[in-house]
Design an enzyme around this catalytic site. Structure first.
Site, PDB file in Angstrom:
ATOM      1  N   SER A  13      19.509  44.010  -4.729  1.00 36.07           N
ATOM      2  CA  SER A  13      20.859  44.554  -4.596  1.00 36.07           C
ATOM      3  C   SER A  13      20.865  45.903  -3.896  1.00 36.07           C
ATOM      4  CB  SER A  13      21.502  44.692  -5.980  1.00 36.07           C
ATOM      5  OG  SER A  13      22.764  45.326  -5.876  1.00 36.07           O
ATOM      6  N   LYS A  64      29.410  36.873 -13.395  1.00 37.45           N
ATOM      7  CA  LYS A  64      30.806  37.211 -13.122  1.00 37.45           C
ATOM      8  C   LYS A  64      31.783  36.520 -14.059  1.00 37.45           C
ATOM      9  CE  LYS A  64      30.284  38.523  -8.263  1.00 37.45           C
ATOM     10  NZ  LYS A  64      30.794  38.368  -6.886  1.00 37.45           N
ATOM     11  N   ASN A  85      33.772  41.223 -11.039  1.00 32.91           N
ATOM     12  CA  ASN A  85      32.582  41.841 -10.443  1.00 32.91           C
ATOM     13  C   ASN A  85      32.462  43.305 -10.843  1.00 32.91           C
ATOM     14  OD1 ASN A  85      34.580  43.053  -8.795  1.00 32.91           O
ATOM     15  ND2 ASN A  85      33.124  43.194  -7.090  1.00 32.91           N
ATOM     16  N   GLY A 123      32.815  26.390   1.597  1.00 32.83           N
ATOM     17  CA  GLY A 123      32.223  26.639   0.295  1.00 32.83           C
ATOM     18  C   GLY A 123      33.303  26.770  -0.753  1.00 32.83           C
ATOM     19  N   GLY A 125      32.621  28.345  -4.237  1.00 31.79           N
ATOM     20  CA  GLY A 125      32.196  29.109  -5.399  1.00 31.79           C
ATOM     21  C   GLY A 125      33.113  30.281  -5.695  1.00 31.79           C
ATOM     22  N   ARG A 148      30.795  20.495   1.006  1.00 30.75           N
ATOM     23  CA  ARG A 148      29.878  19.357   1.064  1.00 30.75           C
ATOM     24  C   ARG A 148      30.293  18.275   0.067  1.00 30.75           C
ATOM     25  NH1 ARG A 148      24.756  19.362   3.130  1.00 30.75           N
ATOM     26  NH2 ARG A 148      24.707  21.647   3.073  1.00 30.75           N
ATOM     27  N   ARG A 152      33.683  19.344  -6.186  1.00 32.60           N
ATOM     28  CA  ARG A 152      33.330  20.635  -6.759  1.00 32.60           C
ATOM     29  C   ARG A 152      34.289  21.754  -6.365  1.00 32.60           C
ATOM     30  NH1 ARG A 152      26.692  21.162  -6.511  1.00 32.60           N
ATOM     31  NH2 ARG A 152      26.233  19.317  -7.799  1.00 32.60           N
TER      32      ARG A 152
END
Length: 267
Positions: A13, A64, A85, A123, A125, A148, A152
């Site tokens: 990080s 998170k 966050n 994506g 997420g 993909r 989800r």
């Protein structure tokens, strides 16, 4: 006073670099900022055992969602995203915040995106959900969700539905991404498939990755003549907001930028 970044893994990080530079510039000689390797399951016990000297945390994966769950006060944005966050010590306990949205939004604006019509998110997420809010705040009237595995994308679609933004779910295998603004949140392993999409010179693409850089996607967009910006900018802007939330002082942008540029230049 103490603060830290929480996550696993967390050794890579750059948050300590940014926050320590801010403390030095602000003259906060009694503030320290560390990196703590913590899993989501460890978070409740950790927070319960901390002294008053702990003032705030930057929270990264996989903590998170847990941060939003364990906080005493949850602001509307992390409640919508079910992800925080940032945790800030208050008189009422730990308050959950989310500065990822500001990070994405500011990064896009700095890249010249002042308004959005049709956008795409690659994506699904937690970062994708933050991108959805940022795009909606810039006026997005439609968002293509490129994934993909469409099954989800439920959490991201829930956020977009709550925001009232119409969506189309597109399979990555057959996608043609023609939106003017695209935010990619795919990890390194998914980069080759995203890089193979037909990018154009009219597009602005934010790739939230920053190490290694340039990513295959960034290279592909650049070769197509498009505008590409990386995740270091998101990291920078979300950190400036965290500094202000934790310390109560304006973030020293020049000092934080200088520290980040120096670190990246030596990589």
């Amino acid at each position: 006073m103490r603060a830290a970044v929480l996550g696993r893994p967390v050794g890579h990080s750059l948050s300590p670099l940014l926050h320590r530079a801010a403390y030095a510039a602000l003259g906060l000689d009694d503030w320290t900022y560390d990196a703590l390797d913590v899993g989501a399951e460890d978070l409740p016990v950790l927070l319960a055992g901390l002294g008053e000297e702990w003032r705030g945390f930057s929270v990264t994966m996989p903590c998170k969602q847990a941060a939003a769950d364990v906080a005493d006060v949850v602001e509307p944005l992390p409640r919508l995203l079910h992800a925080a966050n940032t945790l800030v010590r208050t008189e009422a306990g730990w308050r959950a915040e989310n500065t990822d949205v500001l990070g994405v939004g500011t990064t896009l604006q700095q890249a010249g995106v002042t308004s959005v019509d049709r956008a795409a998110i690659v994506g699904a997420g937690g970062t994708a959900a933050a991108a959805a809010v940022a795009l909606a705040s810039l006026g997005a009237t439609h968002v293509d969700v490129v994934v993909r595995e469409p099954g989800r994308a439920g959490d991201l679609l829930r956020v977009l539905d709550t925001l009232g933004v119409p969506t189309t779910v597109v399979s990555l295998a057959s996608a043609v991404v023609d939106a003017e603004v695209v935010v990619s949140t795919v990890p390194v392993g998914g980069q080759p498939a995203v890089a193979r999409l037909p990018w154009t010179a009219e597009q602005t693409v934010l790739d939230v990755l920053y190490d290694p850089w340039p990513t295959p996607l960034a290279t592909a967009v650049t070769e197509a003549g498009g505008t590409v910006v990386g995740g270091l900018e998101v990291l920078f802007w979300q950190a400036t907001a965290q500094v202000e939330l934790m310390t109560g002082q304006p973030a020293p942008l020049v000092a934080m930028r200088g520290a980040l540029d120096a670190a990246v230049g030596h990589r």
